[in-house]
Design an enzyme around this catalytic site. Structure first.
Site, PDB file in Angstrom:
ATOM      1  N   ASP A  38       0.832  -1.204   0.000  1.00 58.51           N
ATOM      2  CA  ASP A  38       0.000   0.000   0.000  1.00 58.51           C
ATOM      3  C   ASP A  38       0.863   1.248   0.000  1.00 58.51           C
ATOM      4  O   ASP A  38       2.047   1.210   0.323  1.00 58.51           O
ATOM      5  CB  ASP A  38      -0.883   0.026   1.251  1.00 58.51           C
ATOM      6  N   LYS A  60      -3.950   2.850  -2.239  1.00 56.41           N
ATOM      7  CA  LYS A  60      -5.270   3.455  -2.370  1.00 56.41           C
ATOM      8  C   LYS A  60      -5.329   4.728  -1.538  1.00 56.41           C
ATOM      9  O   LYS A  60      -4.916   4.745  -0.387  1.00 56.41           O
ATOM     10  CB  LYS A  60      -6.369   2.486  -1.905  1.00 56.41           C
ATOM     11  N   MET A 175      -9.581   7.947   9.319  1.00 57.65           N
ATOM     12  CA  MET A 175     -10.083   8.184   7.958  1.00 57.65           C
ATOM     13  C   MET A 175     -11.314   9.109   7.940  1.00 57.65           C
ATOM     14  O   MET A 175     -12.305   8.813   7.288  1.00 57.65           O
ATOM     15  CB  MET A 175     -10.422   6.861   7.266  1.00 57.65           C
TER      16      MET A 175
END
Length: 520
Positions: A38, A60, A175
């Site tokens: 990632d 991502k 997030m």
């Protein structure tokens, strides 16, 4: 389970600081035939991979997916099904909003073996590096973790903010930066205290670490004004008040300073590590590559290594020279005693430390860690060195100062070219692009060859960027290229260079014991 030997390790890479990955996680990277990683996994981890390992970026972000989750799942199944050791490297912990459970289930359904390797979540590390304990007897004894990220296609939120508000103790949100105004509004609407302290920590544990604080009612405006971007962890609770005393990481002397390291990718670790300990945001931007000698140089080198026992002295003027010499020696000779009675000279403590790794003591080391210092040390040690047989193990590009001086003293000298340095032609770490786009506070040069490699890459140093040089030869190369060093290391070694960088920021400095390859 299938009978093939493939296995997939679902590894938590931690929050960003390379020192926070687990030993098991590092082992899985070293074992891997395929690494699927990632964007939140530190690039430095990839340097631990086998040279032949296949590296696949599956990063991502909120608005960009290199690979969608379904494609990642398919890739994991495919590569593991081919009988390969696959390491799925995920930022933080794979099972805390990391979709590791989904990936494990897909592998199980396909009949493949897998293993979870936990990592340190940013939910824990972010607050810790901002000086915020998640629990504290004065404030709370409970922690809740929730995600602020939901699909934009949802008409209504599935997050129960009423229950979040009702839960006692510290609340950690991951997030949720893009939706922060809405989330804080919902917390107040559901009965949350508008004056409850809040902190956001972005790029936690790295050189880009940044923290902002406020309250439930003010934090959204503070974040917008500061142009504070994701990824970040949000801490809500009275424990945020502990930051005033416990904010240890952001007090480091180089915190907030972006420093460029131009050493080879393999050698950057020592310098980068020391700078990171002081809080710097390190850009590893290798401008040179080191490779073994070729052609006639390689044949002559092999002959000298085979006949090393015939010399009275063997001179090593860099750690690289030591490594390439003993790599060849171990191939040619099976018995370490075959080195004979040759005495060993090292240009400085870094080279001596490398010799010690091969269980070799250093008989002579100059006070000044350059070629001129070696000659003075020989004279002090033996007086006359006329007719003394010496083997100098060196780089192809090394200055001829030492050989000329020894020749003048009547030394019978053979030179073994162990390796060569060439300019880097690629951007293996992505640091060149970042340097061009974001600049840097300080750029370090550890040899004349790193200066030449930097220029060969078509790069230039902005006026506002300070320059730190490891020693006079490197400084001369900079000056010949119309760049004036802002600081030069007093001791021509890695800790000396780190001290010079510190001096550019503060008055503090310290001494050290690792010289660089090209000072001779």
């Amino acid at each position: 389970m299938s009978e093939n030997k493939g296995i997939c390790y679902l590894v938590g890479a931690g929050p960003g600081d390379p020192g926070l990955i687990t030993l098991r996680g590092k082992e899985c990277i070293e074992l891997a035939d395929v690494i699927i990683y990632d964007n939140l996994a530190n690039d430095e981890f990839l340097s631990w991979a086998k040279p032949e390992a296949e590296l696949i970026f599956a990063g991502k972000t909120a608005k960009c997916h290199a690979l969608r989750q379904a494609e990642i799942n398919e890739l994991l199944v495919q590569k593991t099904g081919e009988g390969k050791v696959v390491t799925r490297l995920k930022g933080g912990d794979p099972l805390i909003f990391g979709r590791g459970g989904e990936e494990g289930a897909v592998l199980y359904d396909a009949g493949h073996e897998f293993e979870f390797v936990p990592g340190i979540s940013s939910a824990i590390a972010g607050p810790a590096y901002a000086g915020i304990p998640l629990t504290h007897r004065k404030y709370c004894s409970q922690v809740s973790i929730f995600t602020g990220h939901e699909s934009p296609n949802k008409e209504e939120s599935s997050i129960d903010y009423r229950q979040i508000v009702k839960a006692p103790g510290t609340k950690i949100m991951l997030m949720g930066v893009a939706r922060l105004p809405y989330i804080m509004e919902m917390i107040i609407e559901e009965g949350g205290d508008p004056d409850m302290p809040v902190a956001l920590v972005r790029q936690a544990t790295t050189g880009q670490h940044k923290t902002v604080t406020g309250t439930v009612s003010t934090i959204a405006g503070i974040v917008e004004e500061a142009e504070f971007k994701a990824p970040a962890v949000c801490i809500i609770g009275g424990v945020v008040e502990c930051r005033e005393k416990l904010n240890w990481f952001e007090r480091r002397p180089l915190f907030g300073k972006r420093v460029v390291v131009t050493r080879t990718q393999k050698q950057a670790g020592k310098l980068s590590g020391e700078l990171r300990k002081l809080g710097a945001d390190v850009l590893e931007m290798p401008t040179i590559r080191v490779s073994q000698s070729e052609g006639d140089d390689a044949r002559q080198f092999a002959r000298c290594v085979a006949e090393v026992h015939t010399y009275e002295w063997v001179i090593f003027t860099s750690p690289n020279a030591v490594e390439y010499f003993f790599r060849a020696f171990d191939l040619i000779r099976e018995d370490a005693r075959a080195i004979g009675g040759a005495r060993i000279a090292a240009v400085g403590p870094g080279t001596a430390a490398k010799l010690k790794e091969y269980r070799m003591a250093t008989d002579l080391m100059p006070k000044e860690h350059v070629a001129e210092g070696l000659l003075a040390a020989f004279k002090e040690e033996a007086g006359s060195i006329e007719n003394t047989t010496m083997l100098w193990v060196r780089a192809k590009e090394t200055r001829d100062v030492l050989s000329k001086a020894l020749d003048e003293q009547g030394v019978i000298l053979d030179e073994a070219i162990a390796y060569q340095t060439v300019s880097e032609t690629e951007d293996p770490t992505g640091a060149v692009k970042r340097f061009q786009e974001e600049g840097a506070d300080i750029i370090t040069f550890t040899s004349a060859s790193t200066v030449e490699g930097f220029l060969d890459m078509g790069l230039s140093i902005p006026d506002e960027t300070l320059i730190a040089s490891i020693g006079p030869i490197t400084s001369k190369a900079l000056e010949e290229s119309n760049y004036e060093p802002d600081a030069e290391a007093k001791s021509h070694d890695i800790p000396g260079l780190v001290a010079a960088v510190q001096q550019l920021v503060s008055e503090d400095a310290f001494d050290g014991d690792f010289e660089d390859d090209s000072l001779v």
